[in-house]
Design a protein around this motif. Sequence first.
Motif, PDB file in Angstrom:
ATOM      1  N   LEU A  49     -24.794-119.181 -41.670  1.00 41.45           N
ATOM      2  CA  LEU A  49     -24.434-120.319 -42.516  1.00 41.45           C
ATOM      3  C   LEU A  49     -25.479-120.671 -43.570  1.00 41.45           C
ATOM      4  CD1 LEU A  49     -22.985-122.610 -39.696  1.00 41.45           C
ATOM      5  CD2 LEU A  49     -21.698-121.181 -41.305  1.00 41.45           C
ATOM      6  N   HIS A  50     -26.712-120.192 -43.400  1.00 39.91           N
ATOM      7  CA  HIS A  50     -27.794-120.434 -44.363  1.00 39.91           C
ATOM      8  C   HIS A  50     -27.979-121.930 -44.671  1.00 39.91           C
ATOM      9  CE1 HIS A  50     -27.652-116.117 -44.925  1.00 39.91           C
ATOM     10  NE2 HIS A  50     -26.381-116.202 -45.284  1.00 39.91           N
ATOM     11  N   PRO A  51     -28.229-122.739 -43.644  1.00 40.18           N
ATOM     12  CA  PRO A  51     -28.470-124.171 -43.893  1.00 40.18           C
ATOM     13  C   PRO A  51     -29.808-124.390 -44.586  1.00 40.18           C
ATOM     14  CG  PRO A  51     -28.987-123.649 -41.624  1.00 40.18           C
ATOM     15  CD  PRO A  51     -28.389-122.399 -42.218  1.00 40.18           C
ATOM     16  N   ASP A  52     -29.949-125.530 -45.219  1.00 39.09           N
ATOM     17  CA  ASP A  52     -31.243-125.927 -45.780  1.00 39.09           C
ATOM     18  C   ASP A  52     -32.109-126.583 -44.711  1.00 39.09           C
ATOM     19  OD1 ASP A  52     -30.583-125.237 -48.528  1.00 39.09           O
ATOM     20  OD2 ASP A  52     -29.256-126.982 -48.490  1.00 39.09           O
ATOM     21  N   PRO A  61     -30.513-126.111 -22.521  1.00 34.40           N
ATOM     22  CA  PRO A  61     -30.495-124.994 -21.573  1.00 34.40           C
ATOM     23  C   PRO A  61     -30.558-123.656 -22.311  1.00 34.40           C
ATOM     24  CG  PRO A  61     -28.290-125.902 -21.851  1.00 34.40           C
ATOM     25  CD  PRO A  61     -29.226-126.829 -22.572  1.00 34.40           C
ATOM     26  N   GLY A  62     -30.972-122.619 -21.594  1.00 32.30           N
ATOM     27  CA  GLY A  62     -31.071-121.301 -22.227  1.00 32.30           C
ATOM     28  C   GLY A  62     -32.253-121.253 -23.172  1.00 32.30           C
ATOM     29  N   ILE A  63     -32.025-120.820 -24.389  1.00 27.76           N
ATOM     30  CA  ILE A  63     -33.078-120.808 -25.405  1.00 27.76           C
ATOM     31  C   ILE A  63     -33.272-122.238 -25.893  1.00 27.76           C
ATOM     32  CG2 ILE A  63     -33.762-119.979 -27.692  1.00 27.76           C
ATOM     33  CD1 ILE A  63     -32.226-117.454 -27.191  1.00 27.76           C
ATOM     34  N   ASP A  64     -34.454-122.808 -25.642  1.00 27.33           N
ATOM     35  CA  ASP A  64     -34.668-124.207 -26.028  1.00 27.33           C
ATOM     36  C   ASP A  64     -35.029-124.322 -27.508  1.00 27.33           C
ATOM     37  OD1 ASP A  64     -37.377-123.550 -26.311  1.00 27.33           O
ATOM     38  OD2 ASP A  64     -37.949-124.406 -24.382  1.00 27.33           O
ATOM     39  N   GLY A  65     -35.252-125.560 -27.941  1.00 27.45           N
ATOM     40  CA  GLY A  65     -35.506-125.804 -29.357  1.00 27.45           C
ATOM     41  C   GLY A  65     -36.809-125.220 -29.858  1.00 27.45           C
ATOM     42  N   ILE A  66     -37.806-125.068 -28.971  1.00 29.06           N
ATOM     43  CA  ILE A  66     -39.081-124.496 -29.395  1.00 29.06           C
ATOM     44  C   ILE A  66     -38.910-123.042 -29.783  1.00 29.06           C
ATOM     45  CG2 ILE A  66     -41.437-123.953 -28.697  1.00 29.06           C
ATOM     46  CD1 ILE A  66     -41.305-126.283 -26.741  1.00 29.06           C
ATOM     47  N   ALA A  67     -38.316-122.268 -28.878  1.00 28.60           N
ATOM     48  CA  ALA A  67     -38.102-120.839 -29.148  1.00 28.60           C
ATOM     49  C   ALA A  67     -37.177-120.645 -30.340  1.00 28.60           C
ATOM     50  CB  ALA A  67     -37.533-120.157 -27.913  1.00 28.60           C
ATOM     51  N   ALA A  68     -36.141-121.479 -30.429  1.00 30.90           N
ATOM     52  CA  ALA A  68     -35.203-121.355 -31.549  1.00 30.90           C
ATOM     53  C   ALA A  68     -35.897-121.681 -32.873  1.00 30.90           C
ATOM     54  CB  ALA A  68     -34.016-122.289 -31.335  1.00 30.90           C
ATOM     55  N   THR A  69     -36.710-122.728 -32.883  1.00 31.11           N
ATOM     56  CA  THR A  69     -37.444-123.096 -34.098  1.00 31.11           C
ATOM     57  C   THR A  69     -38.363-121.967 -34.544  1.00 31.11           C
ATOM     58  OG1 THR A  69     -37.395-125.469 -33.620  1.00 31.11           O
ATOM     59  CG2 THR A  69     -39.162-124.682 -35.052  1.00 31.11           C
ATOM     60  N   GLU A  70     -39.109-121.406 -33.606  1.00 35.06           N
ATOM     61  CA  GLU A  70     -40.042-120.329 -33.934  1.00 35.06           C
ATOM     62  C   GLU A  70     -39.319-119.147 -34.569  1.00 35.06           C
ATOM     63  OE1 GLU A  70     -43.749-117.947 -31.851  1.00 35.06           O
ATOM     64  OE2 GLU A  70     -42.185-118.801 -30.575  1.00 35.06           O
ATOM     65  N   GLN A  71     -38.176-118.770 -34.003  1.00 35.65           N
ATOM     66  CA  GLN A  71     -37.439-117.628 -34.532  1.00 35.65           C
ATOM     67  C   GLN A  71     -36.804-117.941 -35.877  1.00 35.65           C
ATOM     68  OE1 GLN A  71     -35.351-115.424 -31.578  1.00 35.65           O
ATOM     69  NE2 GLN A  71     -33.953-114.459 -33.013  1.00 35.65           N
ATOM     70  N   ILE A  72     -36.252-119.131 -36.019  1.00 40.74           N
ATOM     71  CA  ILE A  72     -35.611-119.508 -37.280  1.00 40.74           C
ATOM     72  C   ILE A  72     -36.634-119.549 -38.413  1.00 40.74           C
ATOM     73  CG2 ILE A  72     -34.553-121.458 -38.507  1.00 40.74           C
ATOM     74  CD1 ILE A  72     -32.989-122.031 -35.895  1.00 40.74           C
ATOM     75  N   VAL A  73     -37.791-120.180 -38.171  1.00 38.00           N
ATOM     76  CA  VAL A  73     -38.816-120.289 -39.205  1.00 38.00           C
ATOM     77  C   VAL A  73     -39.371-118.921 -39.579  1.00 38.00           C
ATOM     78  CG1 VAL A  73     -41.129-121.182 -39.682  1.00 38.00           C
ATOM     79  CG2 VAL A  73     -39.434-122.657 -38.607  1.00 38.00           C
ATOM     80  N   ARG A  74     -39.516-118.047 -38.583  1.00 43.40           N
ATOM     81  CA  ARG A  74     -40.033-116.703 -38.855  1.00 43.40           C
ATOM     82  C   ARG A  74     -39.030-115.873 -39.651  1.00 43.40           C
ATOM     83  NH1 ARG A  74     -40.726-115.285 -34.049  1.00 43.40           N
ATOM     84  NH2 ARG A  74     -38.943-113.884 -33.768  1.00 43.40           N
ATOM     85  N   VAL A  79     -35.826-122.195 -44.543  1.00 47.46           N
ATOM     86  CA  VAL A  79     -35.098-123.203 -43.770  1.00 47.46           C
ATOM     87  C   VAL A  79     -36.095-124.181 -43.144  1.00 47.46           C
ATOM     88  CG1 VAL A  79     -33.584-123.606 -41.784  1.00 47.46           C
ATOM     89  CG2 VAL A  79     -33.189-121.633 -43.278  1.00 47.46           C
ATOM     90  N   ARG A  80     -35.795-125.471 -43.244  1.00 47.07           N
ATOM     91  CA  ARG A  80     -36.640-126.500 -42.650  1.00 47.07           C
ATOM     92  C   ARG A  80     -36.010-126.985 -41.348  1.00 47.07           C
ATOM     93  NH1 ARG A  80     -41.393-125.950 -45.359  1.00 47.07           N
ATOM     94  NH2 ARG A  80     -40.982-125.718 -47.576  1.00 47.07           N
ATOM     95  N   VAL A  81     -36.839-127.173 -40.333  1.00 43.94           N
ATOM     96  CA  VAL A  81     -36.360-127.652 -39.036  1.00 43.94           C
ATOM     97  C   VAL A  81     -36.880-129.062 -38.792  1.00 43.94           C
ATOM     98  CG1 VAL A  81     -36.351-127.278 -36.541  1.00 43.94           C
ATOM     99  CG2 VAL A  81     -36.272-125.307 -38.109  1.00 43.94           C
ATOM    100  N   LEU A  82     -35.976-129.973 -38.502  1.00 43.82           N
ATOM    101  CA  LEU A  82     -36.316-131.353 -38.169  1.00 43.82           C
ATOM    102  C   LEU A  82     -36.015-131.554 -36.681  1.00 43.82           C
ATOM    103  CD1 LEU A  82     -37.130-134.251 -38.926  1.00 43.82           C
ATOM    104  CD2 LEU A  82     -34.760-134.650 -39.623  1.00 43.82           C
TER     105      LEU A  82
END
Length: 226
Positions: A49-52, A61-74, A79-82
Amino acid sequence: MTDPIRVLLVDDQSLIRIGFRLVLEAEPDIVIVGEAGDGAEAIAQTATLHPDVVLMDVRMPGIDGIAATEQIVRQHPQVRVLVLTTFDLDEYAFGAIRAGASGFLLKDAQRQELVAAVRAVHRGDGALAPRATRALLDHLATQPADAVPGAAGATASDPLTDLTDRERDVFRAIAQGLSNSEIAAGFFLSESTVKTHVGRVLAKLGARDRVHIVILAYQWGLADPA
């Protein structure tokens, strides 16, 4: 007319996502492009979706927000994560900031705080809830130097050696949490001039955003503990 800010909502509770959607879609410059219920879905939807901005819950549960943030930013540095959390003293939220999130907001934030935070991280300013800012800095004080992200020049005896005197002033003002308008008023500059200085500071230090500047200032002993 500028394009609207594209937001992806990530939370394992559908009612929370509905609430955020109702708040944000009422704004003319924000559009919700998708929703995800866990980290894995957030990673996949970001690629599709290519969000801003990704509005990210950290405790899932599963992949938490920390792991998801790290992968998304990399994988998607534009993309900015709030990060959204229930507790201001939340190790998960601190971990997400270290992983590359550009903001940290409490779920009980007022409507205008949420909207302002989305706009702030979108333009690269970063956003920290007032209570969370103090908690983050207190947390950083207990961490070893290599536990927070570094940047170009971090190993130099003077990490600000590449900055001009004015840029050093702006760096310290950012580290204090001042906005562009507050910096402009304090130094008798226009906001456009301050914005230029901020951009140069970020570029010269290899910093991701203003939140990263706060972290670096504390890491280098250049932040005012008061």
